[in-house]
Design an enzyme around this catalytic site. Structure first.
Site, short mmCIF file in Angstrom:
data_model
loop_
_atom_site.label_atom_id
_atom_site.label_comp_id
_atom_site.label_asym_id
_atom_site.label_seq_id
_atom_site.Cartn_x
_atom_site.Cartn_y
_atom_site.Cartn_z
CB CYS A 21 -1.00 0.03 1.14
SG CYS A 21 -1.24 -1.48 2.03
NE ARG A 59 2.41 -8.78 5.71
CZ ARG A 59 1.14 -8.92 5.34
NH1 ARG A 59 0.38 -9.80 5.96
NH2 ARG A 59 0.63 -8.18 4.39
CG HIS A 83 -3.61 -0.42 -2.70
ND1 HIS A 83 -2.48 -1.14 -3.00
CD2 HIS A 83 -3.94 -0.74 -1.43
CE1 HIS A 83 -2.14 -1.87 -1.95
NE2 HIS A 83 -3.01 -1.65 -0.98
CG ASP A 110 -2.03 -5.57 -2.71
OD1 ASP A 110 -3.23 -5.46 -2.41
OD2 ASP A 110 -1.10 -5.12 -2.01
CD GLN A 146 -0.63 -8.70 0.01
OE1 GLN A 146 -0.15 -7.60 -0.27
NE2 GLN A 146 -1.41 -8.87 1.05
CE LYS A 181 -11.88 -8.16 8.43
NZ LYS A 181 -10.74 -8.90 8.85
CG HIS A 195 -6.03 -1.70 1.46
ND1 HIS A 195 -4.70 -1.44 1.58
CD2 HIS A 195 -6.65 -0.77 2.21
CE1 HIS A 195 -4.52 -0.39 2.37
NE2 HIS A 195 -5.70 0.03 2.77
ZN LIG Z 1 -3.08 -2.47 0.88
#
Ligand SMILES: [Zn+2]
Ligand SMILES: [Zn+2]
Length: 677
Positions: free
Chosen positions: A358, A387, A409, A407, A405, A492, A538
């Site tokens: 992000c 992580r 945004h 991912d 991910q 979420k 996200h």
């Molecule tokens: Zn994010």
């Protein structure tokens, strides 16, 4: 004698004499064969033998309910302890909880082996047949201690957990008893269908400094059929285990020298990942996303602004400090903890492996002045993040330390949240449907109405929560609202997939965020000419490529649809003579970007088939005399079904259609069997 009113689940209120038991109320309401093993009294779990002393509501707990199976498992743990102490008089029971699939009990005793489990299980079944009543007995502190003075582990629990002067309860079956709060089954015949599965060692209270104990695991079900079904599912789960299949099918590798929880995608696994990424990317482009790429590290300052550092330090790899600075600090004799403090305070800087994508995407947003015309801005990246999972938590591809991910945004105006959340959901639906993952549910995480920890305006939250609800609703699958499950920065939506053997896998999430735009002071110029704050969404609906592929391996049991199969066709020749035709077929297939492998070796056809089926190609293409002469192919499916003499051109055309339609399973060989192997 005074009377009490008991409210039943259907709303009926019956009057009974005070002192009536739960069992009597439930038998009165449902008849003898009610199948309940405990009851909720005003919503609290109680034994069937509980005497009711005032007006209340009573609802039976069936053995098949979530609470019921938990009680059954914990009761079976007691039965296990009774059996072990009868067979091994010196064994000291410590603790024995119900767990996700069954139960275990830890004992201080001499080590035993799996071979010893049979006798213990037999003893349990014998005791269950005797059908002793399970009694709850309240004891004061003194009596409690006298019951357990021979067992230092139980004494430790009593001394640690109970307040001075407080008593507790024991549960007694026959002569045997255990310290416990219950509730339990009313009698032992409920525990006929037990199976002890394994034995391992454990430490008292999970502490490696304390005594080593023997842990025995078991399963229990309310019926024989249910126990058999559970055992079958466990067998099936073992066969499907992605760690095993990943190795057998050569999909990924984990190497201790590279590091725990760091996945090496081998060529065959990479094909699956790439196909999935291409598929997802196609739909992202269609939905107006822009692809971006960002580096794997970022400065600590970036994460100070985002809030990832120092607050989430525990779950991250330690920061990287610049070489010169590191040398200088070392020369000055700086200790590790001083270094950590300097980084925390911001006195020195360093870099961090990115724990999330992000902040990098935020910087792309803020690299230009934005106006309402730019919104929604949708930035997508298969972004790799790191992580620090505890080593005990790491497992295969589903719990890892580095992962990519799917991912993205979205930077949106408040008015755009609903539509954009819906867009995210649409993508999930398309992809789940293509993969035949039709059994999934959705959790909508909402704020806790009693808490004030949330950032953003309450009215904005109301709207965003409504957007999530209606998006979840639109999927037409089971969905639940979960109060208090929202992050402090926004509501979420989570996706949970259930596989063919009933296990649930949490995949990814769509998350509304009012916080990061605030922290990075993001803005856009509205059509009113004023500056406004965008909202971020996200979304990584499939979680990570590692986890998703891990789940898919188990979902398909390694038998992927043709479009995902690493080698789609294995071409096998019957003899030397057909080498040339095999090469010709392979070239034609490759020209159409179909993934092939040729085996024109000397092994017998039977041996070749046995070898190749291990890799689960979509098709084995068998070529011999007839095929070469007539320009045809014979196909063999994974389950052994066959079709012969398909014209080559037709085969290639059909195969291409199957791949481009992303059919959920190979379908060029008509099924000849009732069931798959
Ligand atoms: Zn994010
Ligand atoms: Zn207990």
């Amino acid at each position: 004698m005074s009377m009490i009113n008991v409210t039943l689940p259907d709303g009926t209120i019956n009057e009974y004499a005070e002192g009536i038991t739960c069992a009597e109320v439930i038998t009165d309401a449902l008849g003898r064969k009610h199948g309940c093993l405990a009851a909720f009294v005003d919503g609290v779990e109680k034994d069937m033998s509980t005497k009711l002393s005032s007006s209340c509501s009573v609802k039976g707990i069936l053995s098949v309910s979530e609470e019921g199976i938990h009680i059954l498992r914990h009761s079976a743990a007691h039965l296990l302890a009774q059996a072990v102490t009868e067979l091994y008089p010196g064994a000291l029971p410590t603790i024995g909880p119900a767990i996700e699939r069954g139960f275990y009990y830890d004992f201080k005793m001499d080590p035993i082996t799996e071979a010893d489990l049979k006798a213990i299980q037999k003893k349990m079944q014998f005791l269950a047949k005797q059908n002793a009543v399970v009694e709850r007995i309240e004891l004061n502190e003194e009596d409690l201690k006298s019951h357990f003075e021979h067992n230092p582990y139980k004494m430790e629990i009593i001394n640690d957990k109970l307040e001075d002067g407080a008593g507790s309860t024991i549960y007694k079956q026959g002569e045997w008893y255990d310290l416990c709060l219950g509730p339990h089954v009313p009698n032992l015949s409920r525990l006929m269908f037990v199976k002890l599965t394994s034995v391992s060692s454990a430490y008292w209270r999970g502490d490696q400094e304390r005594e080593q104990l023997v842990r025995i695991y078991g399963l229990v079900e309310p019926t024989k059929d249910a126990l058999q079904a559970t055992l079958k599912n466990i067998e099936e789960a073992k066969k499907r285990d992605h760690r095993k299949l990943g190795k057998d099918l050569q999909l990924f590798h984990i190497d201790e020298e590279v590091g725990q929880g760091l996945i090496l995608w081998t060529p065959r696994g990479s094909i699956i990942r790439q196909e999935l990424q291409d598929f997802i990317s196609f739909h992202l482009r269609r939905q107006g996303y822009s692809q971006v790429f960002t580096p794997h590290v970022g400065k600590l300052d970036l994460y100070r602004t985002s809030g990832h550092f120092p607050y989430y330090q525990e779950s991250q790899y330690p920061p990287l400090v610049e070489k010169d600075l590191m040398k200088k600090l070392a020369d000055e004799g700086c200790s590790c903890s001083e270094l950590a403090n300097l980084m925390k305070s911001g006195d020195i800087d360093g870099y961090m492996l990115k724990p999330m994508n992000c902040p990098h995407h935020v910087k792309i947003y803020s690299s230009q002045a934005r106006s309402y015309r730019d919104l929604p801005l949708r930035l997508a990246e298969f972004g790799t993040v790191y992580r620090w999972e505890q080593s005990g938590e790491i497992s295969g591809m589903t719990r890892v330390r580095g992962f990519t991910q799917d991912d993205a945004h979205l930077f949106v105006t408040e008015e755009q949240i609903a539509e954009e959340v819906l867009g995210c959901i649409e993508l999930v639906q398309i992809i789940f449907n293509k993969l035949g993952m039709t059994d999934y549910r959705v959790r909508v995480g909402l704020r806790d109405p009693d808490s004030d920890k949330y950032v953003g305006q309450p009215e904005a939250w109301d709207k965003a929560e409504d957007a999530c609800r209606s998006a979840a609703q639109s999927l037409g699958v089971e969905w639940t609202e979960e109060e208090g499950e929202a992050a402090f920065y926004g509501p979420k939506i989570d996706f949970v997939v259930r596989d063919v053997i009933g296990r649930e896998w949490q995949l990814g999430t769509v998350q509304v965020d009012y916080n990061l735009p605030e922290r990075f002071d993001l803005s856009y110029k509205g059509n009113d000419g004023e500056m406004h704050r965008p909202v971020m969404i996200h979304r990584a609906p499939f979680g990570s490529m590692e986890r998703f592929v891990g789940v898919l391996i188990e979902h398909f049991a390694g038998k992927f649809p043709t479009w995902l199969t690493p080698t789609q066709c294995h071409i096998i020749t019957i003899s030397e003579k057909h080498k040339q035709y095999a090469q010709e077929v392979a070239d034609l297939l490759k020209e159409k970007e179909i993934r092939v492998l040729i085996d024109d070796g000397d092994d017998t056809i039977g041996k070749k088939i046995r070898t190749h089926r291990k890799m689960q190609p979509a098709y084995m293409v068998i070529l011999g005399e007839g095929e070469a002469e007539n320009r045809t192919v014979s196909l063999r499916a994974r389950n052994g079904d066959q079709v012969s003499d398909l014209p080559l051109d037709q085969f290639i055309e059909d195969l291409m259609a199957e791949i481009s339609n992303k059919e959920s399973q190979p379908c060029l060989v008509p099924s000849q069997q009732q069931s798959e192997d």
